[in-house]
Design a protein around this motif. Structure first.
Motif, short mmCIF file in Angstrom:
data_model
loop_
_atom_site.label_atom_id
_atom_site.label_comp_id
_atom_site.label_asym_id
_atom_site.label_seq_id
_atom_site.Cartn_x
_atom_site.Cartn_y
_atom_site.Cartn_z
N ASP A 1 -13.13 1.75 -8.41
CA ASP A 1 -11.95 2.61 -8.24
C ASP A 1 -11.52 2.57 -6.78
O ASP A 1 -12.30 2.88 -5.88
CB ASP A 1 -12.29 4.05 -8.64
N VAL A 2 -10.27 2.18 -6.55
CA VAL A 2 -9.75 2.02 -5.20
C VAL A 2 -8.54 2.92 -5.00
O VAL A 2 -7.66 2.99 -5.86
CB VAL A 2 -9.34 0.55 -4.94
N LEU A 3 -8.51 3.61 -3.88
CA LEU A 3 -7.37 4.43 -3.48
C LEU A 3 -6.55 3.65 -2.47
O LEU A 3 -7.04 3.32 -1.39
CB LEU A 3 -7.84 5.75 -2.87
N ASP A 4 -5.31 3.34 -2.84
CA ASP A 4 -4.39 2.62 -1.96
C ASP A 4 -3.47 3.65 -1.31
O ASP A 4 -2.56 4.19 -1.94
CB ASP A 4 -3.60 1.60 -2.79
N ILE A 5 -3.72 3.92 -0.03
CA ILE A 5 -3.03 4.98 0.70
C ILE A 5 -1.80 4.39 1.40
O ILE A 5 -1.92 3.60 2.33
CB ILE A 5 -3.98 5.61 1.73
N GLY A 6 -0.62 4.79 0.93
CA GLY A 6 0.61 4.16 1.40
C GLY A 6 0.84 2.88 0.62
O GLY A 6 1.06 1.81 1.20
N CYS A 7 0.78 3.00 -0.70
CA CYS A 7 0.76 1.82 -1.58
C CYS A 7 2.09 1.11 -1.70
O CYS A 7 2.15 -0.03 -2.14
CB CYS A 7 0.29 2.24 -2.97
N GLY A 8 3.19 1.79 -1.35
CA GLY A 8 4.50 1.17 -1.52
C GLY A 8 4.77 0.85 -2.97
O GLY A 8 4.51 1.65 -3.87
N ASN A 9 5.27 -0.36 -3.22
CA ASN A 9 5.61 -0.77 -4.59
C ASN A 9 4.44 -1.46 -5.30
O ASN A 9 4.60 -1.98 -6.39
CB ASN A 9 6.83 -1.69 -4.58
N GLY A 10 3.28 -1.46 -4.65
CA GLY A 10 2.10 -2.05 -5.26
C GLY A 10 1.94 -3.54 -5.07
O GLY A 10 0.96 -4.12 -5.55
#
Length: 213
Positions: free
Chosen positions: A47-56
């Motif tokens: 499980d990964v948290l993408d902080i400031g993920c934008g549009n992925g």
């Protein structure tokens, strides 16, 4: 009183989501660093948290292709809408990273070209947030500047804020939060000049940095 450039970052990415997508580097120069991040994760279904993920794209998409389950957090509703449309099986949350609404724990924490839009004063308490969200052995990767201060770039003709602590303070904050630096490179020429920190949480609070500065 007029807002400072730091206060305008959120509105810039909301108002100019299409320009951000168009101008995003499509050569995927971050792949080497993402591979290092993936190698440190505990398993193929992390499980990964993408902080400031934008549009992925391309970061979250690459993590998903490599078996990760991604939760993305961003303040730009238009960019999040694009992420939801293209990667609907993941979690996409509209929120400011300074008031993180998720609880974790996460095996990986990624703040690529997002964390450095916070002021130095707002960056310091984020390390407690990283610690709170980290599972045992979690991997943290973020980009920063190299010296304490602020810099103003340009995005769509408007000032775009960047803030930084100095290298020693980042090391101290990581150590105090139980993260050991695995790799750190200043101004990585192979990655568009990014200064990158890759660390792993062990709860011990000791230094163990390999620094290629």
């Amino acid at each position: 009183m007029s807002k400072s450039p730091a206060d305008n970052v959120i509105s810039l990415y909301r108002e100019h989501a299409a320009a951000f997508e168009k101008n995003r580097n499509h050569e995927f120069i971050e792949r080497t660093w993402l591979n290092r991040f993936l190698e440190l994760l505990p398993g193929s279904r992390s499980d990964v948290l993408d902080i400031g993920c934008g549009n992925g794209a391309p970061m979250a998409r690459y993590l998903i292709q490599n078996g990760c389950r991604v939760t993305g957090v961003d303040t730009s509703l238009p960019l999040l809408a694009r992420a939801r449309a293209s990667l609907p099986q993941q979690r996409w949350i509209a929120a400011d990273m300074r008031q993180m609404p998720v609880t974790g724990p996460f095996h990986g924490l990624l703040a690529w070209h997002s964390f450095f839009h916070l002021s130095p004063e707002d960056q310091r308490p984020m390390f407690a947030t990283f610690r709170r969200l980290a599972a045992q052995g979690a991997v943290l990767m973020f980009t920063s500047g190299t010296r304490l201060g602020e810099a103003i770039g340009q995005f769509e003709g408007k000032p775009l804020y960047h803030g930084s602590l100095d290298t020693r303070e980042y090391q101290e904050l990581l150590s105090a939060s139980g993260f050991t630096v695995v790799r750190h490179v200043d101004n990585d020429a192979t990655c568009g000049g990014a200064t990158v920190w890759l660390a792993k949480w062990d709860g011990g609070g000791r230094f163990g940095a390999r620094s290629d500065t």
